[in-house]
Design a protein around this motif. Structure first.
Motif, PDB file in Angstrom:
ATOM      1  N   LYS A 343       0.842  -1.197   0.000  1.00  0.00           N
ATOM      2  CA  LYS A 343       0.000   0.000   0.000  1.00  0.00           C
ATOM      3  C   LYS A 343       0.880   1.250   0.000  1.00  0.00           C
ATOM      4  O   LYS A 343       1.921   1.264   0.687  1.00  0.00           O
ATOM      5  CB  LYS A 343      -0.926  -0.012   1.227  1.00  0.00           C
ATOM      6  CG  LYS A 343      -1.972  -1.136   1.202  1.00  0.00           C
ATOM      7  CD  LYS A 343      -2.850  -1.156   2.443  1.00  0.00           C
ATOM      8  CE  LYS A 343      -2.084  -1.623   3.649  1.00  0.00           C
ATOM      9  NZ  LYS A 343      -2.947  -1.749   4.859  1.00  0.00           N
ATOM     10  N   PRO A 344       0.549   2.251  -0.809  1.00  0.00           N
ATOM     11  CA  PRO A 344      -0.786   2.567  -1.337  1.00  0.00           C
ATOM     12  C   PRO A 344      -1.201   1.823  -2.609  1.00  0.00           C
ATOM     13  O   PRO A 344      -2.260   2.115  -3.156  1.00  0.00           O
ATOM     14  CB  PRO A 344      -0.691   4.065  -1.627  1.00  0.00           C
ATOM     15  CG  PRO A 344       0.733   4.271  -2.001  1.00  0.00           C
ATOM     16  CD  PRO A 344       1.504   3.335  -1.083  1.00  0.00           C
ATOM     17  N   ASN A 345      -0.372   0.889  -3.086  1.00  0.00           N
ATOM     18  CA  ASN A 345      -0.810   0.088  -4.232  1.00  0.00           C
ATOM     19  C   ASN A 345      -1.917  -0.874  -3.780  1.00  0.00           C
ATOM     20  O   ASN A 345      -1.954  -1.306  -2.625  1.00  0.00           O
ATOM     21  CB  ASN A 345       0.363  -0.687  -4.820  1.00  0.00           C
ATOM     22  CG  ASN A 345       1.378   0.228  -5.480  1.00  0.00           C
ATOM     23  OD1 ASN A 345       1.010   1.254  -6.049  1.00  0.00           O
ATOM     24  ND2 ASN A 345       2.655  -0.121  -5.405  1.00  0.00           N
ATOM     25  N   GLU A 370      -3.126   7.543   5.291  1.00  0.00           N
ATOM     26  CA  GLU A 370      -3.545   7.999   3.970  1.00  0.00           C
ATOM     27  C   GLU A 370      -3.173   6.970   2.896  1.00  0.00           C
ATOM     28  O   GLU A 370      -3.850   6.874   1.871  1.00  0.00           O
ATOM     29  CB  GLU A 370      -2.911   9.354   3.645  1.00  0.00           C
ATOM     30  CG  GLU A 370      -3.530  10.504   4.420  1.00  0.00           C
ATOM     31  CD  GLU A 370      -5.025  10.647   4.170  1.00  0.00           C
ATOM     32  OE1 GLU A 370      -5.483  10.353   3.039  1.00  0.00           O
ATOM     33  OE2 GLU A 370      -5.748  11.060   5.100  1.00  0.00           O
ATOM     34  N   SER A 371      -2.117   6.186   3.130  1.00  0.00           N
ATOM     35  CA  SER A 371      -1.752   5.149   2.159  1.00  0.00           C
ATOM     36  C   SER A 371      -2.847   4.091   2.054  1.00  0.00           C
ATOM     37  O   SER A 371      -3.073   3.516   0.981  1.00  0.00           O
ATOM     38  CB  SER A 371      -0.416   4.499   2.540  1.00  0.00           C
ATOM     39  OG  SER A 371      -0.477   3.909   3.830  1.00  0.00           O
ATOM     40  N   ASP A 372      -3.562   3.829   3.168  1.00  0.00           N
ATOM     41  CA  ASP A 372      -4.691   2.904   3.129  1.00  0.00           C
ATOM     42  C   ASP A 372      -5.814   3.479   2.266  1.00  0.00           C
ATOM     43  O   ASP A 372      -6.425   2.760   1.457  1.00  0.00           O
ATOM     44  CB  ASP A 372      -5.215   2.639   4.542  1.00  0.00           C
ATOM     45  CG  ASP A 372      -4.208   1.947   5.437  1.00  0.00           C
ATOM     46  OD1 ASP A 372      -3.585   0.974   4.972  1.00  0.00           O
ATOM     47  OD2 ASP A 372      -4.040   2.384   6.588  1.00  0.00           O
ATOM     48  N   MET A 373      -6.083   4.764   2.465  1.00  0.00           N
ATOM     49  CA  MET A 373      -7.156   5.398   1.699  1.00  0.00           C
ATOM     50  C   MET A 373      -6.819   5.424   0.208  1.00  0.00           C
ATOM     51  O   MET A 373      -7.698   5.235  -0.641  1.00  0.00           O
ATOM     52  CB  MET A 373      -7.400   6.816   2.217  1.00  0.00           C
ATOM     53  CG  MET A 373      -7.816   6.910   3.694  1.00  0.00           C
ATOM     54  SD  MET A 373      -9.331   5.981   4.101  1.00  0.00           S
ATOM     55  CE  MET A 373      -8.632   4.462   4.793  1.00  0.00           C
ATOM     56  N   GLU A 374      -5.551   5.642  -0.115  1.00  0.00           N
ATOM     57  CA  GLU A 374      -5.147   5.656  -1.520  1.00  0.00           C
ATOM     58  C   GLU A 374      -5.265   4.252  -2.126  1.00  0.00           C
ATOM     59  O   GLU A 374      -5.680   4.093  -3.286  1.00  0.00           O
ATOM     60  CB  GLU A 374      -3.721   6.170  -1.655  1.00  0.00           C
ATOM     61  CG  GLU A 374      -3.159   6.192  -3.067  1.00  0.00           C
ATOM     62  CD  GLU A 374      -3.911   7.100  -4.024  1.00  0.00           C
ATOM     63  OE1 GLU A 374      -3.707   6.963  -5.242  1.00  0.00           O
ATOM     64  OE2 GLU A 374      -4.704   7.951  -3.555  1.00  0.00           O
ATOM     65  N   ALA A 375      -4.912   3.230  -1.342  1.00  0.00           N
ATOM     66  CA  ALA A 375      -5.057   1.852  -1.828  1.00  0.00           C
ATOM     67  C   ALA A 375      -6.523   1.550  -2.116  1.00  0.00           C
ATOM     68  O   ALA A 375      -6.852   0.911  -3.123  1.00  0.00           O
ATOM     69  CB  ALA A 375      -4.501   0.870  -0.800  1.00  0.00           C
ATOM     70  N   ARG A 377      -8.826   3.752  -2.942  1.00  0.00           N
ATOM     71  CA  ARG A 377      -9.212   4.499  -4.137  1.00  0.00           C
ATOM     72  C   ARG A 377      -8.744   3.787  -5.397  1.00  0.00           C
ATOM     73  O   ARG A 377      -9.504   3.651  -6.368  1.00  0.00           O
ATOM     74  CB  ARG A 377      -8.614   5.900  -4.086  1.00  0.00           C
ATOM     75  CG  ARG A 377      -9.104   6.820  -5.201  1.00  0.00           C
ATOM     76  CD  ARG A 377      -8.328   8.117  -5.247  1.00  0.00           C
ATOM     77  NE  ARG A 377      -6.942   7.899  -5.652  1.00  0.00           N
ATOM     78  CZ  ARG A 377      -6.549   7.708  -6.910  1.00  0.00           C
ATOM     79  NH1 ARG A 377      -7.438   7.699  -7.895  1.00  0.00           N
ATOM     80  NH2 ARG A 377      -5.278   7.522  -7.193  1.00  0.00           N
ATOM     81  N   ARG A 378      -7.504   3.306  -5.390  1.00  0.00           N
ATOM     82  CA  ARG A 378      -6.964   2.623  -6.572  1.00  0.00           C
ATOM     83  C   ARG A 378      -7.673   1.304  -6.834  1.00  0.00           C
ATOM     84  O   ARG A 378      -7.731   0.845  -7.983  1.00  0.00           O
ATOM     85  CB  ARG A 378      -5.463   2.385  -6.406  1.00  0.00           C
ATOM     86  CG  ARG A 378      -4.637   3.670  -6.347  1.00  0.00           C
ATOM     87  CD  ARG A 378      -3.157   3.351  -6.241  1.00  0.00           C
ATOM     88  NE  ARG A 378      -2.359   4.549  -5.994  1.00  0.00           N
ATOM     89  CZ  ARG A 378      -1.033   4.558  -5.891  1.00  0.00           C
ATOM     90  NH1 ARG A 378      -0.348   3.417  -6.008  1.00  0.00           N
ATOM     91  NH2 ARG A 378      -0.392   5.688  -5.661  1.00  0.00           N
ATOM     92  N   GLY A 383     -13.037   4.007   1.215  1.00  0.00           N
ATOM     93  CA  GLY A 383     -12.073   3.993   2.297  1.00  0.00           C
ATOM     94  C   GLY A 383     -12.626   4.720   3.502  1.00  0.00           C
ATOM     95  O   GLY A 383     -13.336   5.726   3.372  1.00  0.00           O
TER      96      GLY A 383
END
Length: 411
Positions: A343-345, A370-375, A377-378, A383
């Motif tokens: 993550k964020p991948n 925020e890396s969790d939220m970006e993961a 979103r991707r 999230g």
């Protein structure tokens, strides 16, 4: 001790199915393509953490042996016990006595009740005075099934099928039992439903818990057709949880079992996700492996301890995913500049969606970074940032939203 064994009765003749069951055991009726009913039932049982599966076969047992003998399904081992002569469902259980654990899940191979099975095993652990807990379901018309009478949580009577019997609680075909129920098998042939359960009820040795959830019994051509319509391509939402800082206290590279400390409300949140009908899945970056602080086997032990403690509380995690890769790994094996799982991948989320029947459009990721939220979103899912405090209180409305979605899908 966590109950890990599930015993499934797959030896019935399927008389009411007529010619449909003349060459195929009832639990092996096709549902969707190559998937048979027993495949769907096994998925439900195994995802709750039951990893020692006993299939008690009789009628047309060669088909059961051919499909399941020696298989490992999602890490669960499958063994088959064949009765040499028909001895009834209780006789089949007694025939497997030498293989039974002290406590085991017992399920009919032709029914599926979509409930939190860990709730039953946890309930039995709290009641050493009884030999079993039976899952019950409220039916508007119990004519087909017969009914079960409860008093103060005890099953006290089983009533035969009566035309026009109206609404009642029925035996939903699954329960958790102690091995000592075999003492109620006085002779064979013997039926669990007709002989053993009534004796347990008379002795006030069996509890019943009325639960809600999707239920199907494929005993008739009409209900088999319904199962095919309902189960073909069936998907359910998932709640993805980051681990450290969301489920357990983040003390820095957590990996020792003795350091496992749950976040307030975490166990309750997981149990409520289980009750909602959604998957509960952990997706966690574990850079400590890359940094040489611990090994993957340490993470497996930590997750096993989480699962054992959750089971005791009537909850479970369906699957754990972790990413050991990091750009600054001390070992080249774990060095990767931008691993798709880290993550964020979204790699872990997408891998879970390929391995489990997940409704991604209704799913959610709960994380504290925020890396969790970006993961999320991707991956194309919602999230929810956990700010700390009580996890269940923080995401309660999200769980209720998912539970309502699952209820609509089941109706």
């Amino acid at each position: 001790m966590t109950t890990r064994q599930a015993v499934i009765l797959v030896g019935g003749k399927g008389t009411r199915l007529g010619a449909l069951a003349s060459t195929t055991p009832k639990p092996l009726m096709a549902i969707d393509g190559d998937t048979v009913f027993l495949d769907a039932l096994l998925l439900e049982i195994i995802r709750h953490g039951f990893d020692d599966i006993l299939l008690l076969a009789g009628h047309l047992h060669d088909s059961v042996l051919e499909r399941y003998q020696g298989r490992s399904i999602r890490g669960a081992s499958v063994r088959i016990v064949v009765e040499s002569t028909p001895v009834g469902t209780a006789g089949a259980l007694k025939n497997a006595a030498h293989l039974l654990d002290p406590v085991f899940l017992l399920a009919n191979g032709d029914t599926l009740f979509d409930i939190n099975l860990r709730r039953l095993s946890a309930g039995l652990e709290k009641r050493p005075d009884v030999l079993g807990v039976l899952a019950l379901r409220r039916e508007s018309n119990a004519t087909r099934y017969g009914s079960v009478k409860l008093e103060d949580g005890y099953v006290v009577a089983f009533h035969e099928k009566e035309r026009g019997s109206g609404p009642a609680s029925i035996n939903a075909g699954v329960g958790v039992f102690r091995r000592e129920i075999l003492t109620f098998v006085e002779s064979v042939p013997c039926s669990i439903e007709s002989d053993v359960y009534p004796r347990l009820a008379t002795a006030r040795a069996i509890l019943g818990e009325e639960l809600e959830g999707y239920f199907i019994d494929i005993g008739t051509p009409e209900s088999l057709d319904k199962a095919r319509r309902d189960l073909a391509g069936r998907r359910r939402p998932a709640v993805f949880f980051d681990r450290d800082g969301v489920l357990n206290r983040d003390a820095g590279y957590c990996h020792r079992v003795e350091d496992l400390e749950w976040i307030p409300g975490a166990v309750e949140a997981i149990r409520c996700v289980n009750e909602s009908g959604a998957f509960a899945i952990v997706v966690s970056n574990q850079a400590g492996v890359a940094r040489g602080l611990f090994r993957g086997a340490d993470i497996d032990r930590f997750h096993a301890a989480m699962s054992a403690q959750l089971a005791a509380a009537g909850a479970h995690i369906d699957a754990f995913y972790f990413c050991p890769y990091h750009p600054d790994a001390v070992d080249a094996e774990w060095r990767h500049t931008d691993h798709p799982d880290r993550k964020p991948n979204p790699g872990m989320i997408l891998r879970a969606s390929s391995e489990w029947p997940i409704d991604m459009g209704a799913s959610l990721l709960v994380g504290d970074k925020e890396s969790d939220m970006e993961a999320a979103r991707r991956a194309g899912i919602r999230g929810r940032l956990f700010p700390g405090g009580d996890l269940y209180a923080s995401i309660r409305w999200e769980i209720e939203r998912i539970a309502a979605h699952c209820a609509r899908a089941r109706s």
